[in-house]
Design a protein around this motif. Structure first.
Motif, mmCIF file in Angstrom:
data_model
loop_
_atom_site.group_PDB
_atom_site.id
_atom_site.type_symbol
_atom_site.label_atom_id
_atom_site.label_comp_id
_atom_site.label_asym_id
_atom_site.label_seq_id
_atom_site.Cartn_x
_atom_site.Cartn_y
_atom_site.Cartn_z
ATOM 1 N N TYR A 17 1.485 -2.237 -0.782
ATOM 2 C CA TYR A 17 1.915 -1.838 0.554
ATOM 3 C C TYR A 17 2.129 -0.335 0.696
ATOM 4 C CZ TYR A 17 2.777 -6.769 1.444
ATOM 5 O OH TYR A 17 2.642 -8.111 1.599
ATOM 6 N N ARG A 18 2.170 0.397 -0.391
ATOM 7 C CA ARG A 18 2.464 1.833 -0.336
ATOM 8 C C ARG A 18 1.397 2.630 0.396
ATOM 9 N NH1 ARG A 18 4.282 2.402 -6.572
ATOM 10 N NH2 ARG A 18 6.079 1.027 -6.397
ATOM 11 N N ARG A 19 0.158 2.192 0.294
ATOM 12 C CA ARG A 19 -0.939 2.941 0.909
ATOM 13 C C ARG A 19 -1.320 2.421 2.285
ATOM 14 N NH1 ARG A 19 -1.681 2.319 -4.362
ATOM 15 N NH2 ARG A 19 -2.895 0.421 -4.137
ATOM 16 N N ARG A 20 -0.758 1.298 2.676
ATOM 17 C CA ARG A 20 -1.086 0.736 3.992
ATOM 18 C C ARG A 20 -0.514 1.597 5.101
ATOM 19 N NH1 ARG A 20 -0.541 -5.793 3.960
ATOM 20 N NH2 ARG A 20 -2.297 -6.170 2.584
ATOM 21 N N LYS A 21 -1.173 1.550 6.246
ATOM 22 C CA LYS A 21 -0.723 2.315 7.406
ATOM 23 C C LYS A 21 -0.445 1.369 8.562
ATOM 24 C CE LYS A 21 -3.121 6.478 6.075
ATOM 25 N NZ LYS A 21 -3.965 7.575 6.478
ATOM 26 N N ASN A 22 0.497 1.758 9.408
ATOM 27 C CA ASN A 22 0.797 0.948 10.593
ATOM 28 C C ASN A 22 -0.169 1.313 11.723
ATOM 29 O OD1 ASN A 22 1.711 3.401 11.516
ATOM 30 N ND2 ASN A 22 3.861 2.791 11.676
ATOM 31 N N GLY A 25 -0.898 4.938 12.218
ATOM 32 C CA GLY A 25 -1.515 5.647 11.097
ATOM 33 C C GLY A 25 -0.518 6.252 10.128
ATOM 34 N N GLU A 26 0.716 5.704 10.078
ATOM 35 C CA GLU A 26 1.757 6.243 9.213
ATOM 36 C C GLU A 26 1.969 5.351 7.992
ATOM 37 O OE1 GLU A 26 4.603 8.163 12.599
ATOM 38 O OE2 GLU A 26 4.628 5.992 12.309
ATOM 39 N N THR A 27 2.167 5.983 6.854
ATOM 40 C CA THR A 27 2.462 5.248 5.628
ATOM 41 C C THR A 27 3.977 5.012 5.560
ATOM 42 O OG1 THR A 27 2.779 7.258 4.345
ATOM 43 C CG2 THR A 27 0.539 6.349 4.407
ATOM 44 N N GLN A 29 6.019 6.040 3.382
ATOM 45 C CA GLN A 29 6.663 7.308 3.023
ATOM 46 C C GLN A 29 6.821 8.202 4.251
ATOM 47 O OE1 GLN A 29 4.824 9.365 -0.215
ATOM 48 N NE2 GLN A 29 6.032 11.208 0.068
ATOM 49 N N ASP A 30 5.825 8.250 5.098
ATOM 50 C CA ASP A 30 5.914 9.045 6.331
ATOM 51 C C ASP A 30 7.045 8.542 7.222
ATOM 52 O OD1 ASP A 30 3.683 10.470 5.480
ATOM 53 O OD2 ASP A 30 2.283 9.233 6.653
ATOM 54 N N LEU A 31 7.117 7.231 7.386
ATOM 55 C CA LEU A 31 8.166 6.651 8.227
ATOM 56 C C LEU A 31 9.548 6.932 7.664
ATOM 57 C CD1 LEU A 31 6.604 3.202 9.136
ATOM 58 C CD2 LEU A 31 7.061 5.105 10.674
#
Length: 83
Positions: A17-22, A25-27, A29-31
């Motif tokens: 799930y670490r590389r998935r994006k919502n 387009g945010e990972t 970690q970004d969120l």
């Protein structure tokens, strides 16, 4: 964001799930970085304030721990102990 917080987030999220994006387009970690900006700032401020206090305390305690009771003779520098 501090490296420690990033490591904690990585431990909580499964690797797939670490590389998935919502949808935006945010990972994860970004969120996390966006949502906890104020918390990081507050934590850094707290750390700076209390590190100053800890440094002052250590400055006083260190010499006190190594000073012999009674002091030293002024002429010879040999310690004497009160009786």
């Amino acid at each position: 964001m501090t490296e420690y917080m990033l490591q904690e987030v990585e431990q909580m999220i499964p690797p797939q799930y670490r590389r998935r994006k919502n949808g935006a387009g945010e990972t994860p970690q970004d969120l996390f970085s966006q949502k906890h900006t104020a918390l990081v700032t507050k934590g850094e401020s707290w750390m700076k304030n209390y590190m100053l206090v800890a440094t002052l305390i250590a400055t006083i305690v260190f010499p006190a721990a190594f000073t012999l009771p009674g002091g030293y003779k002024q002429n010879t520098g040999i310690p004497f102990f009160p009786q």
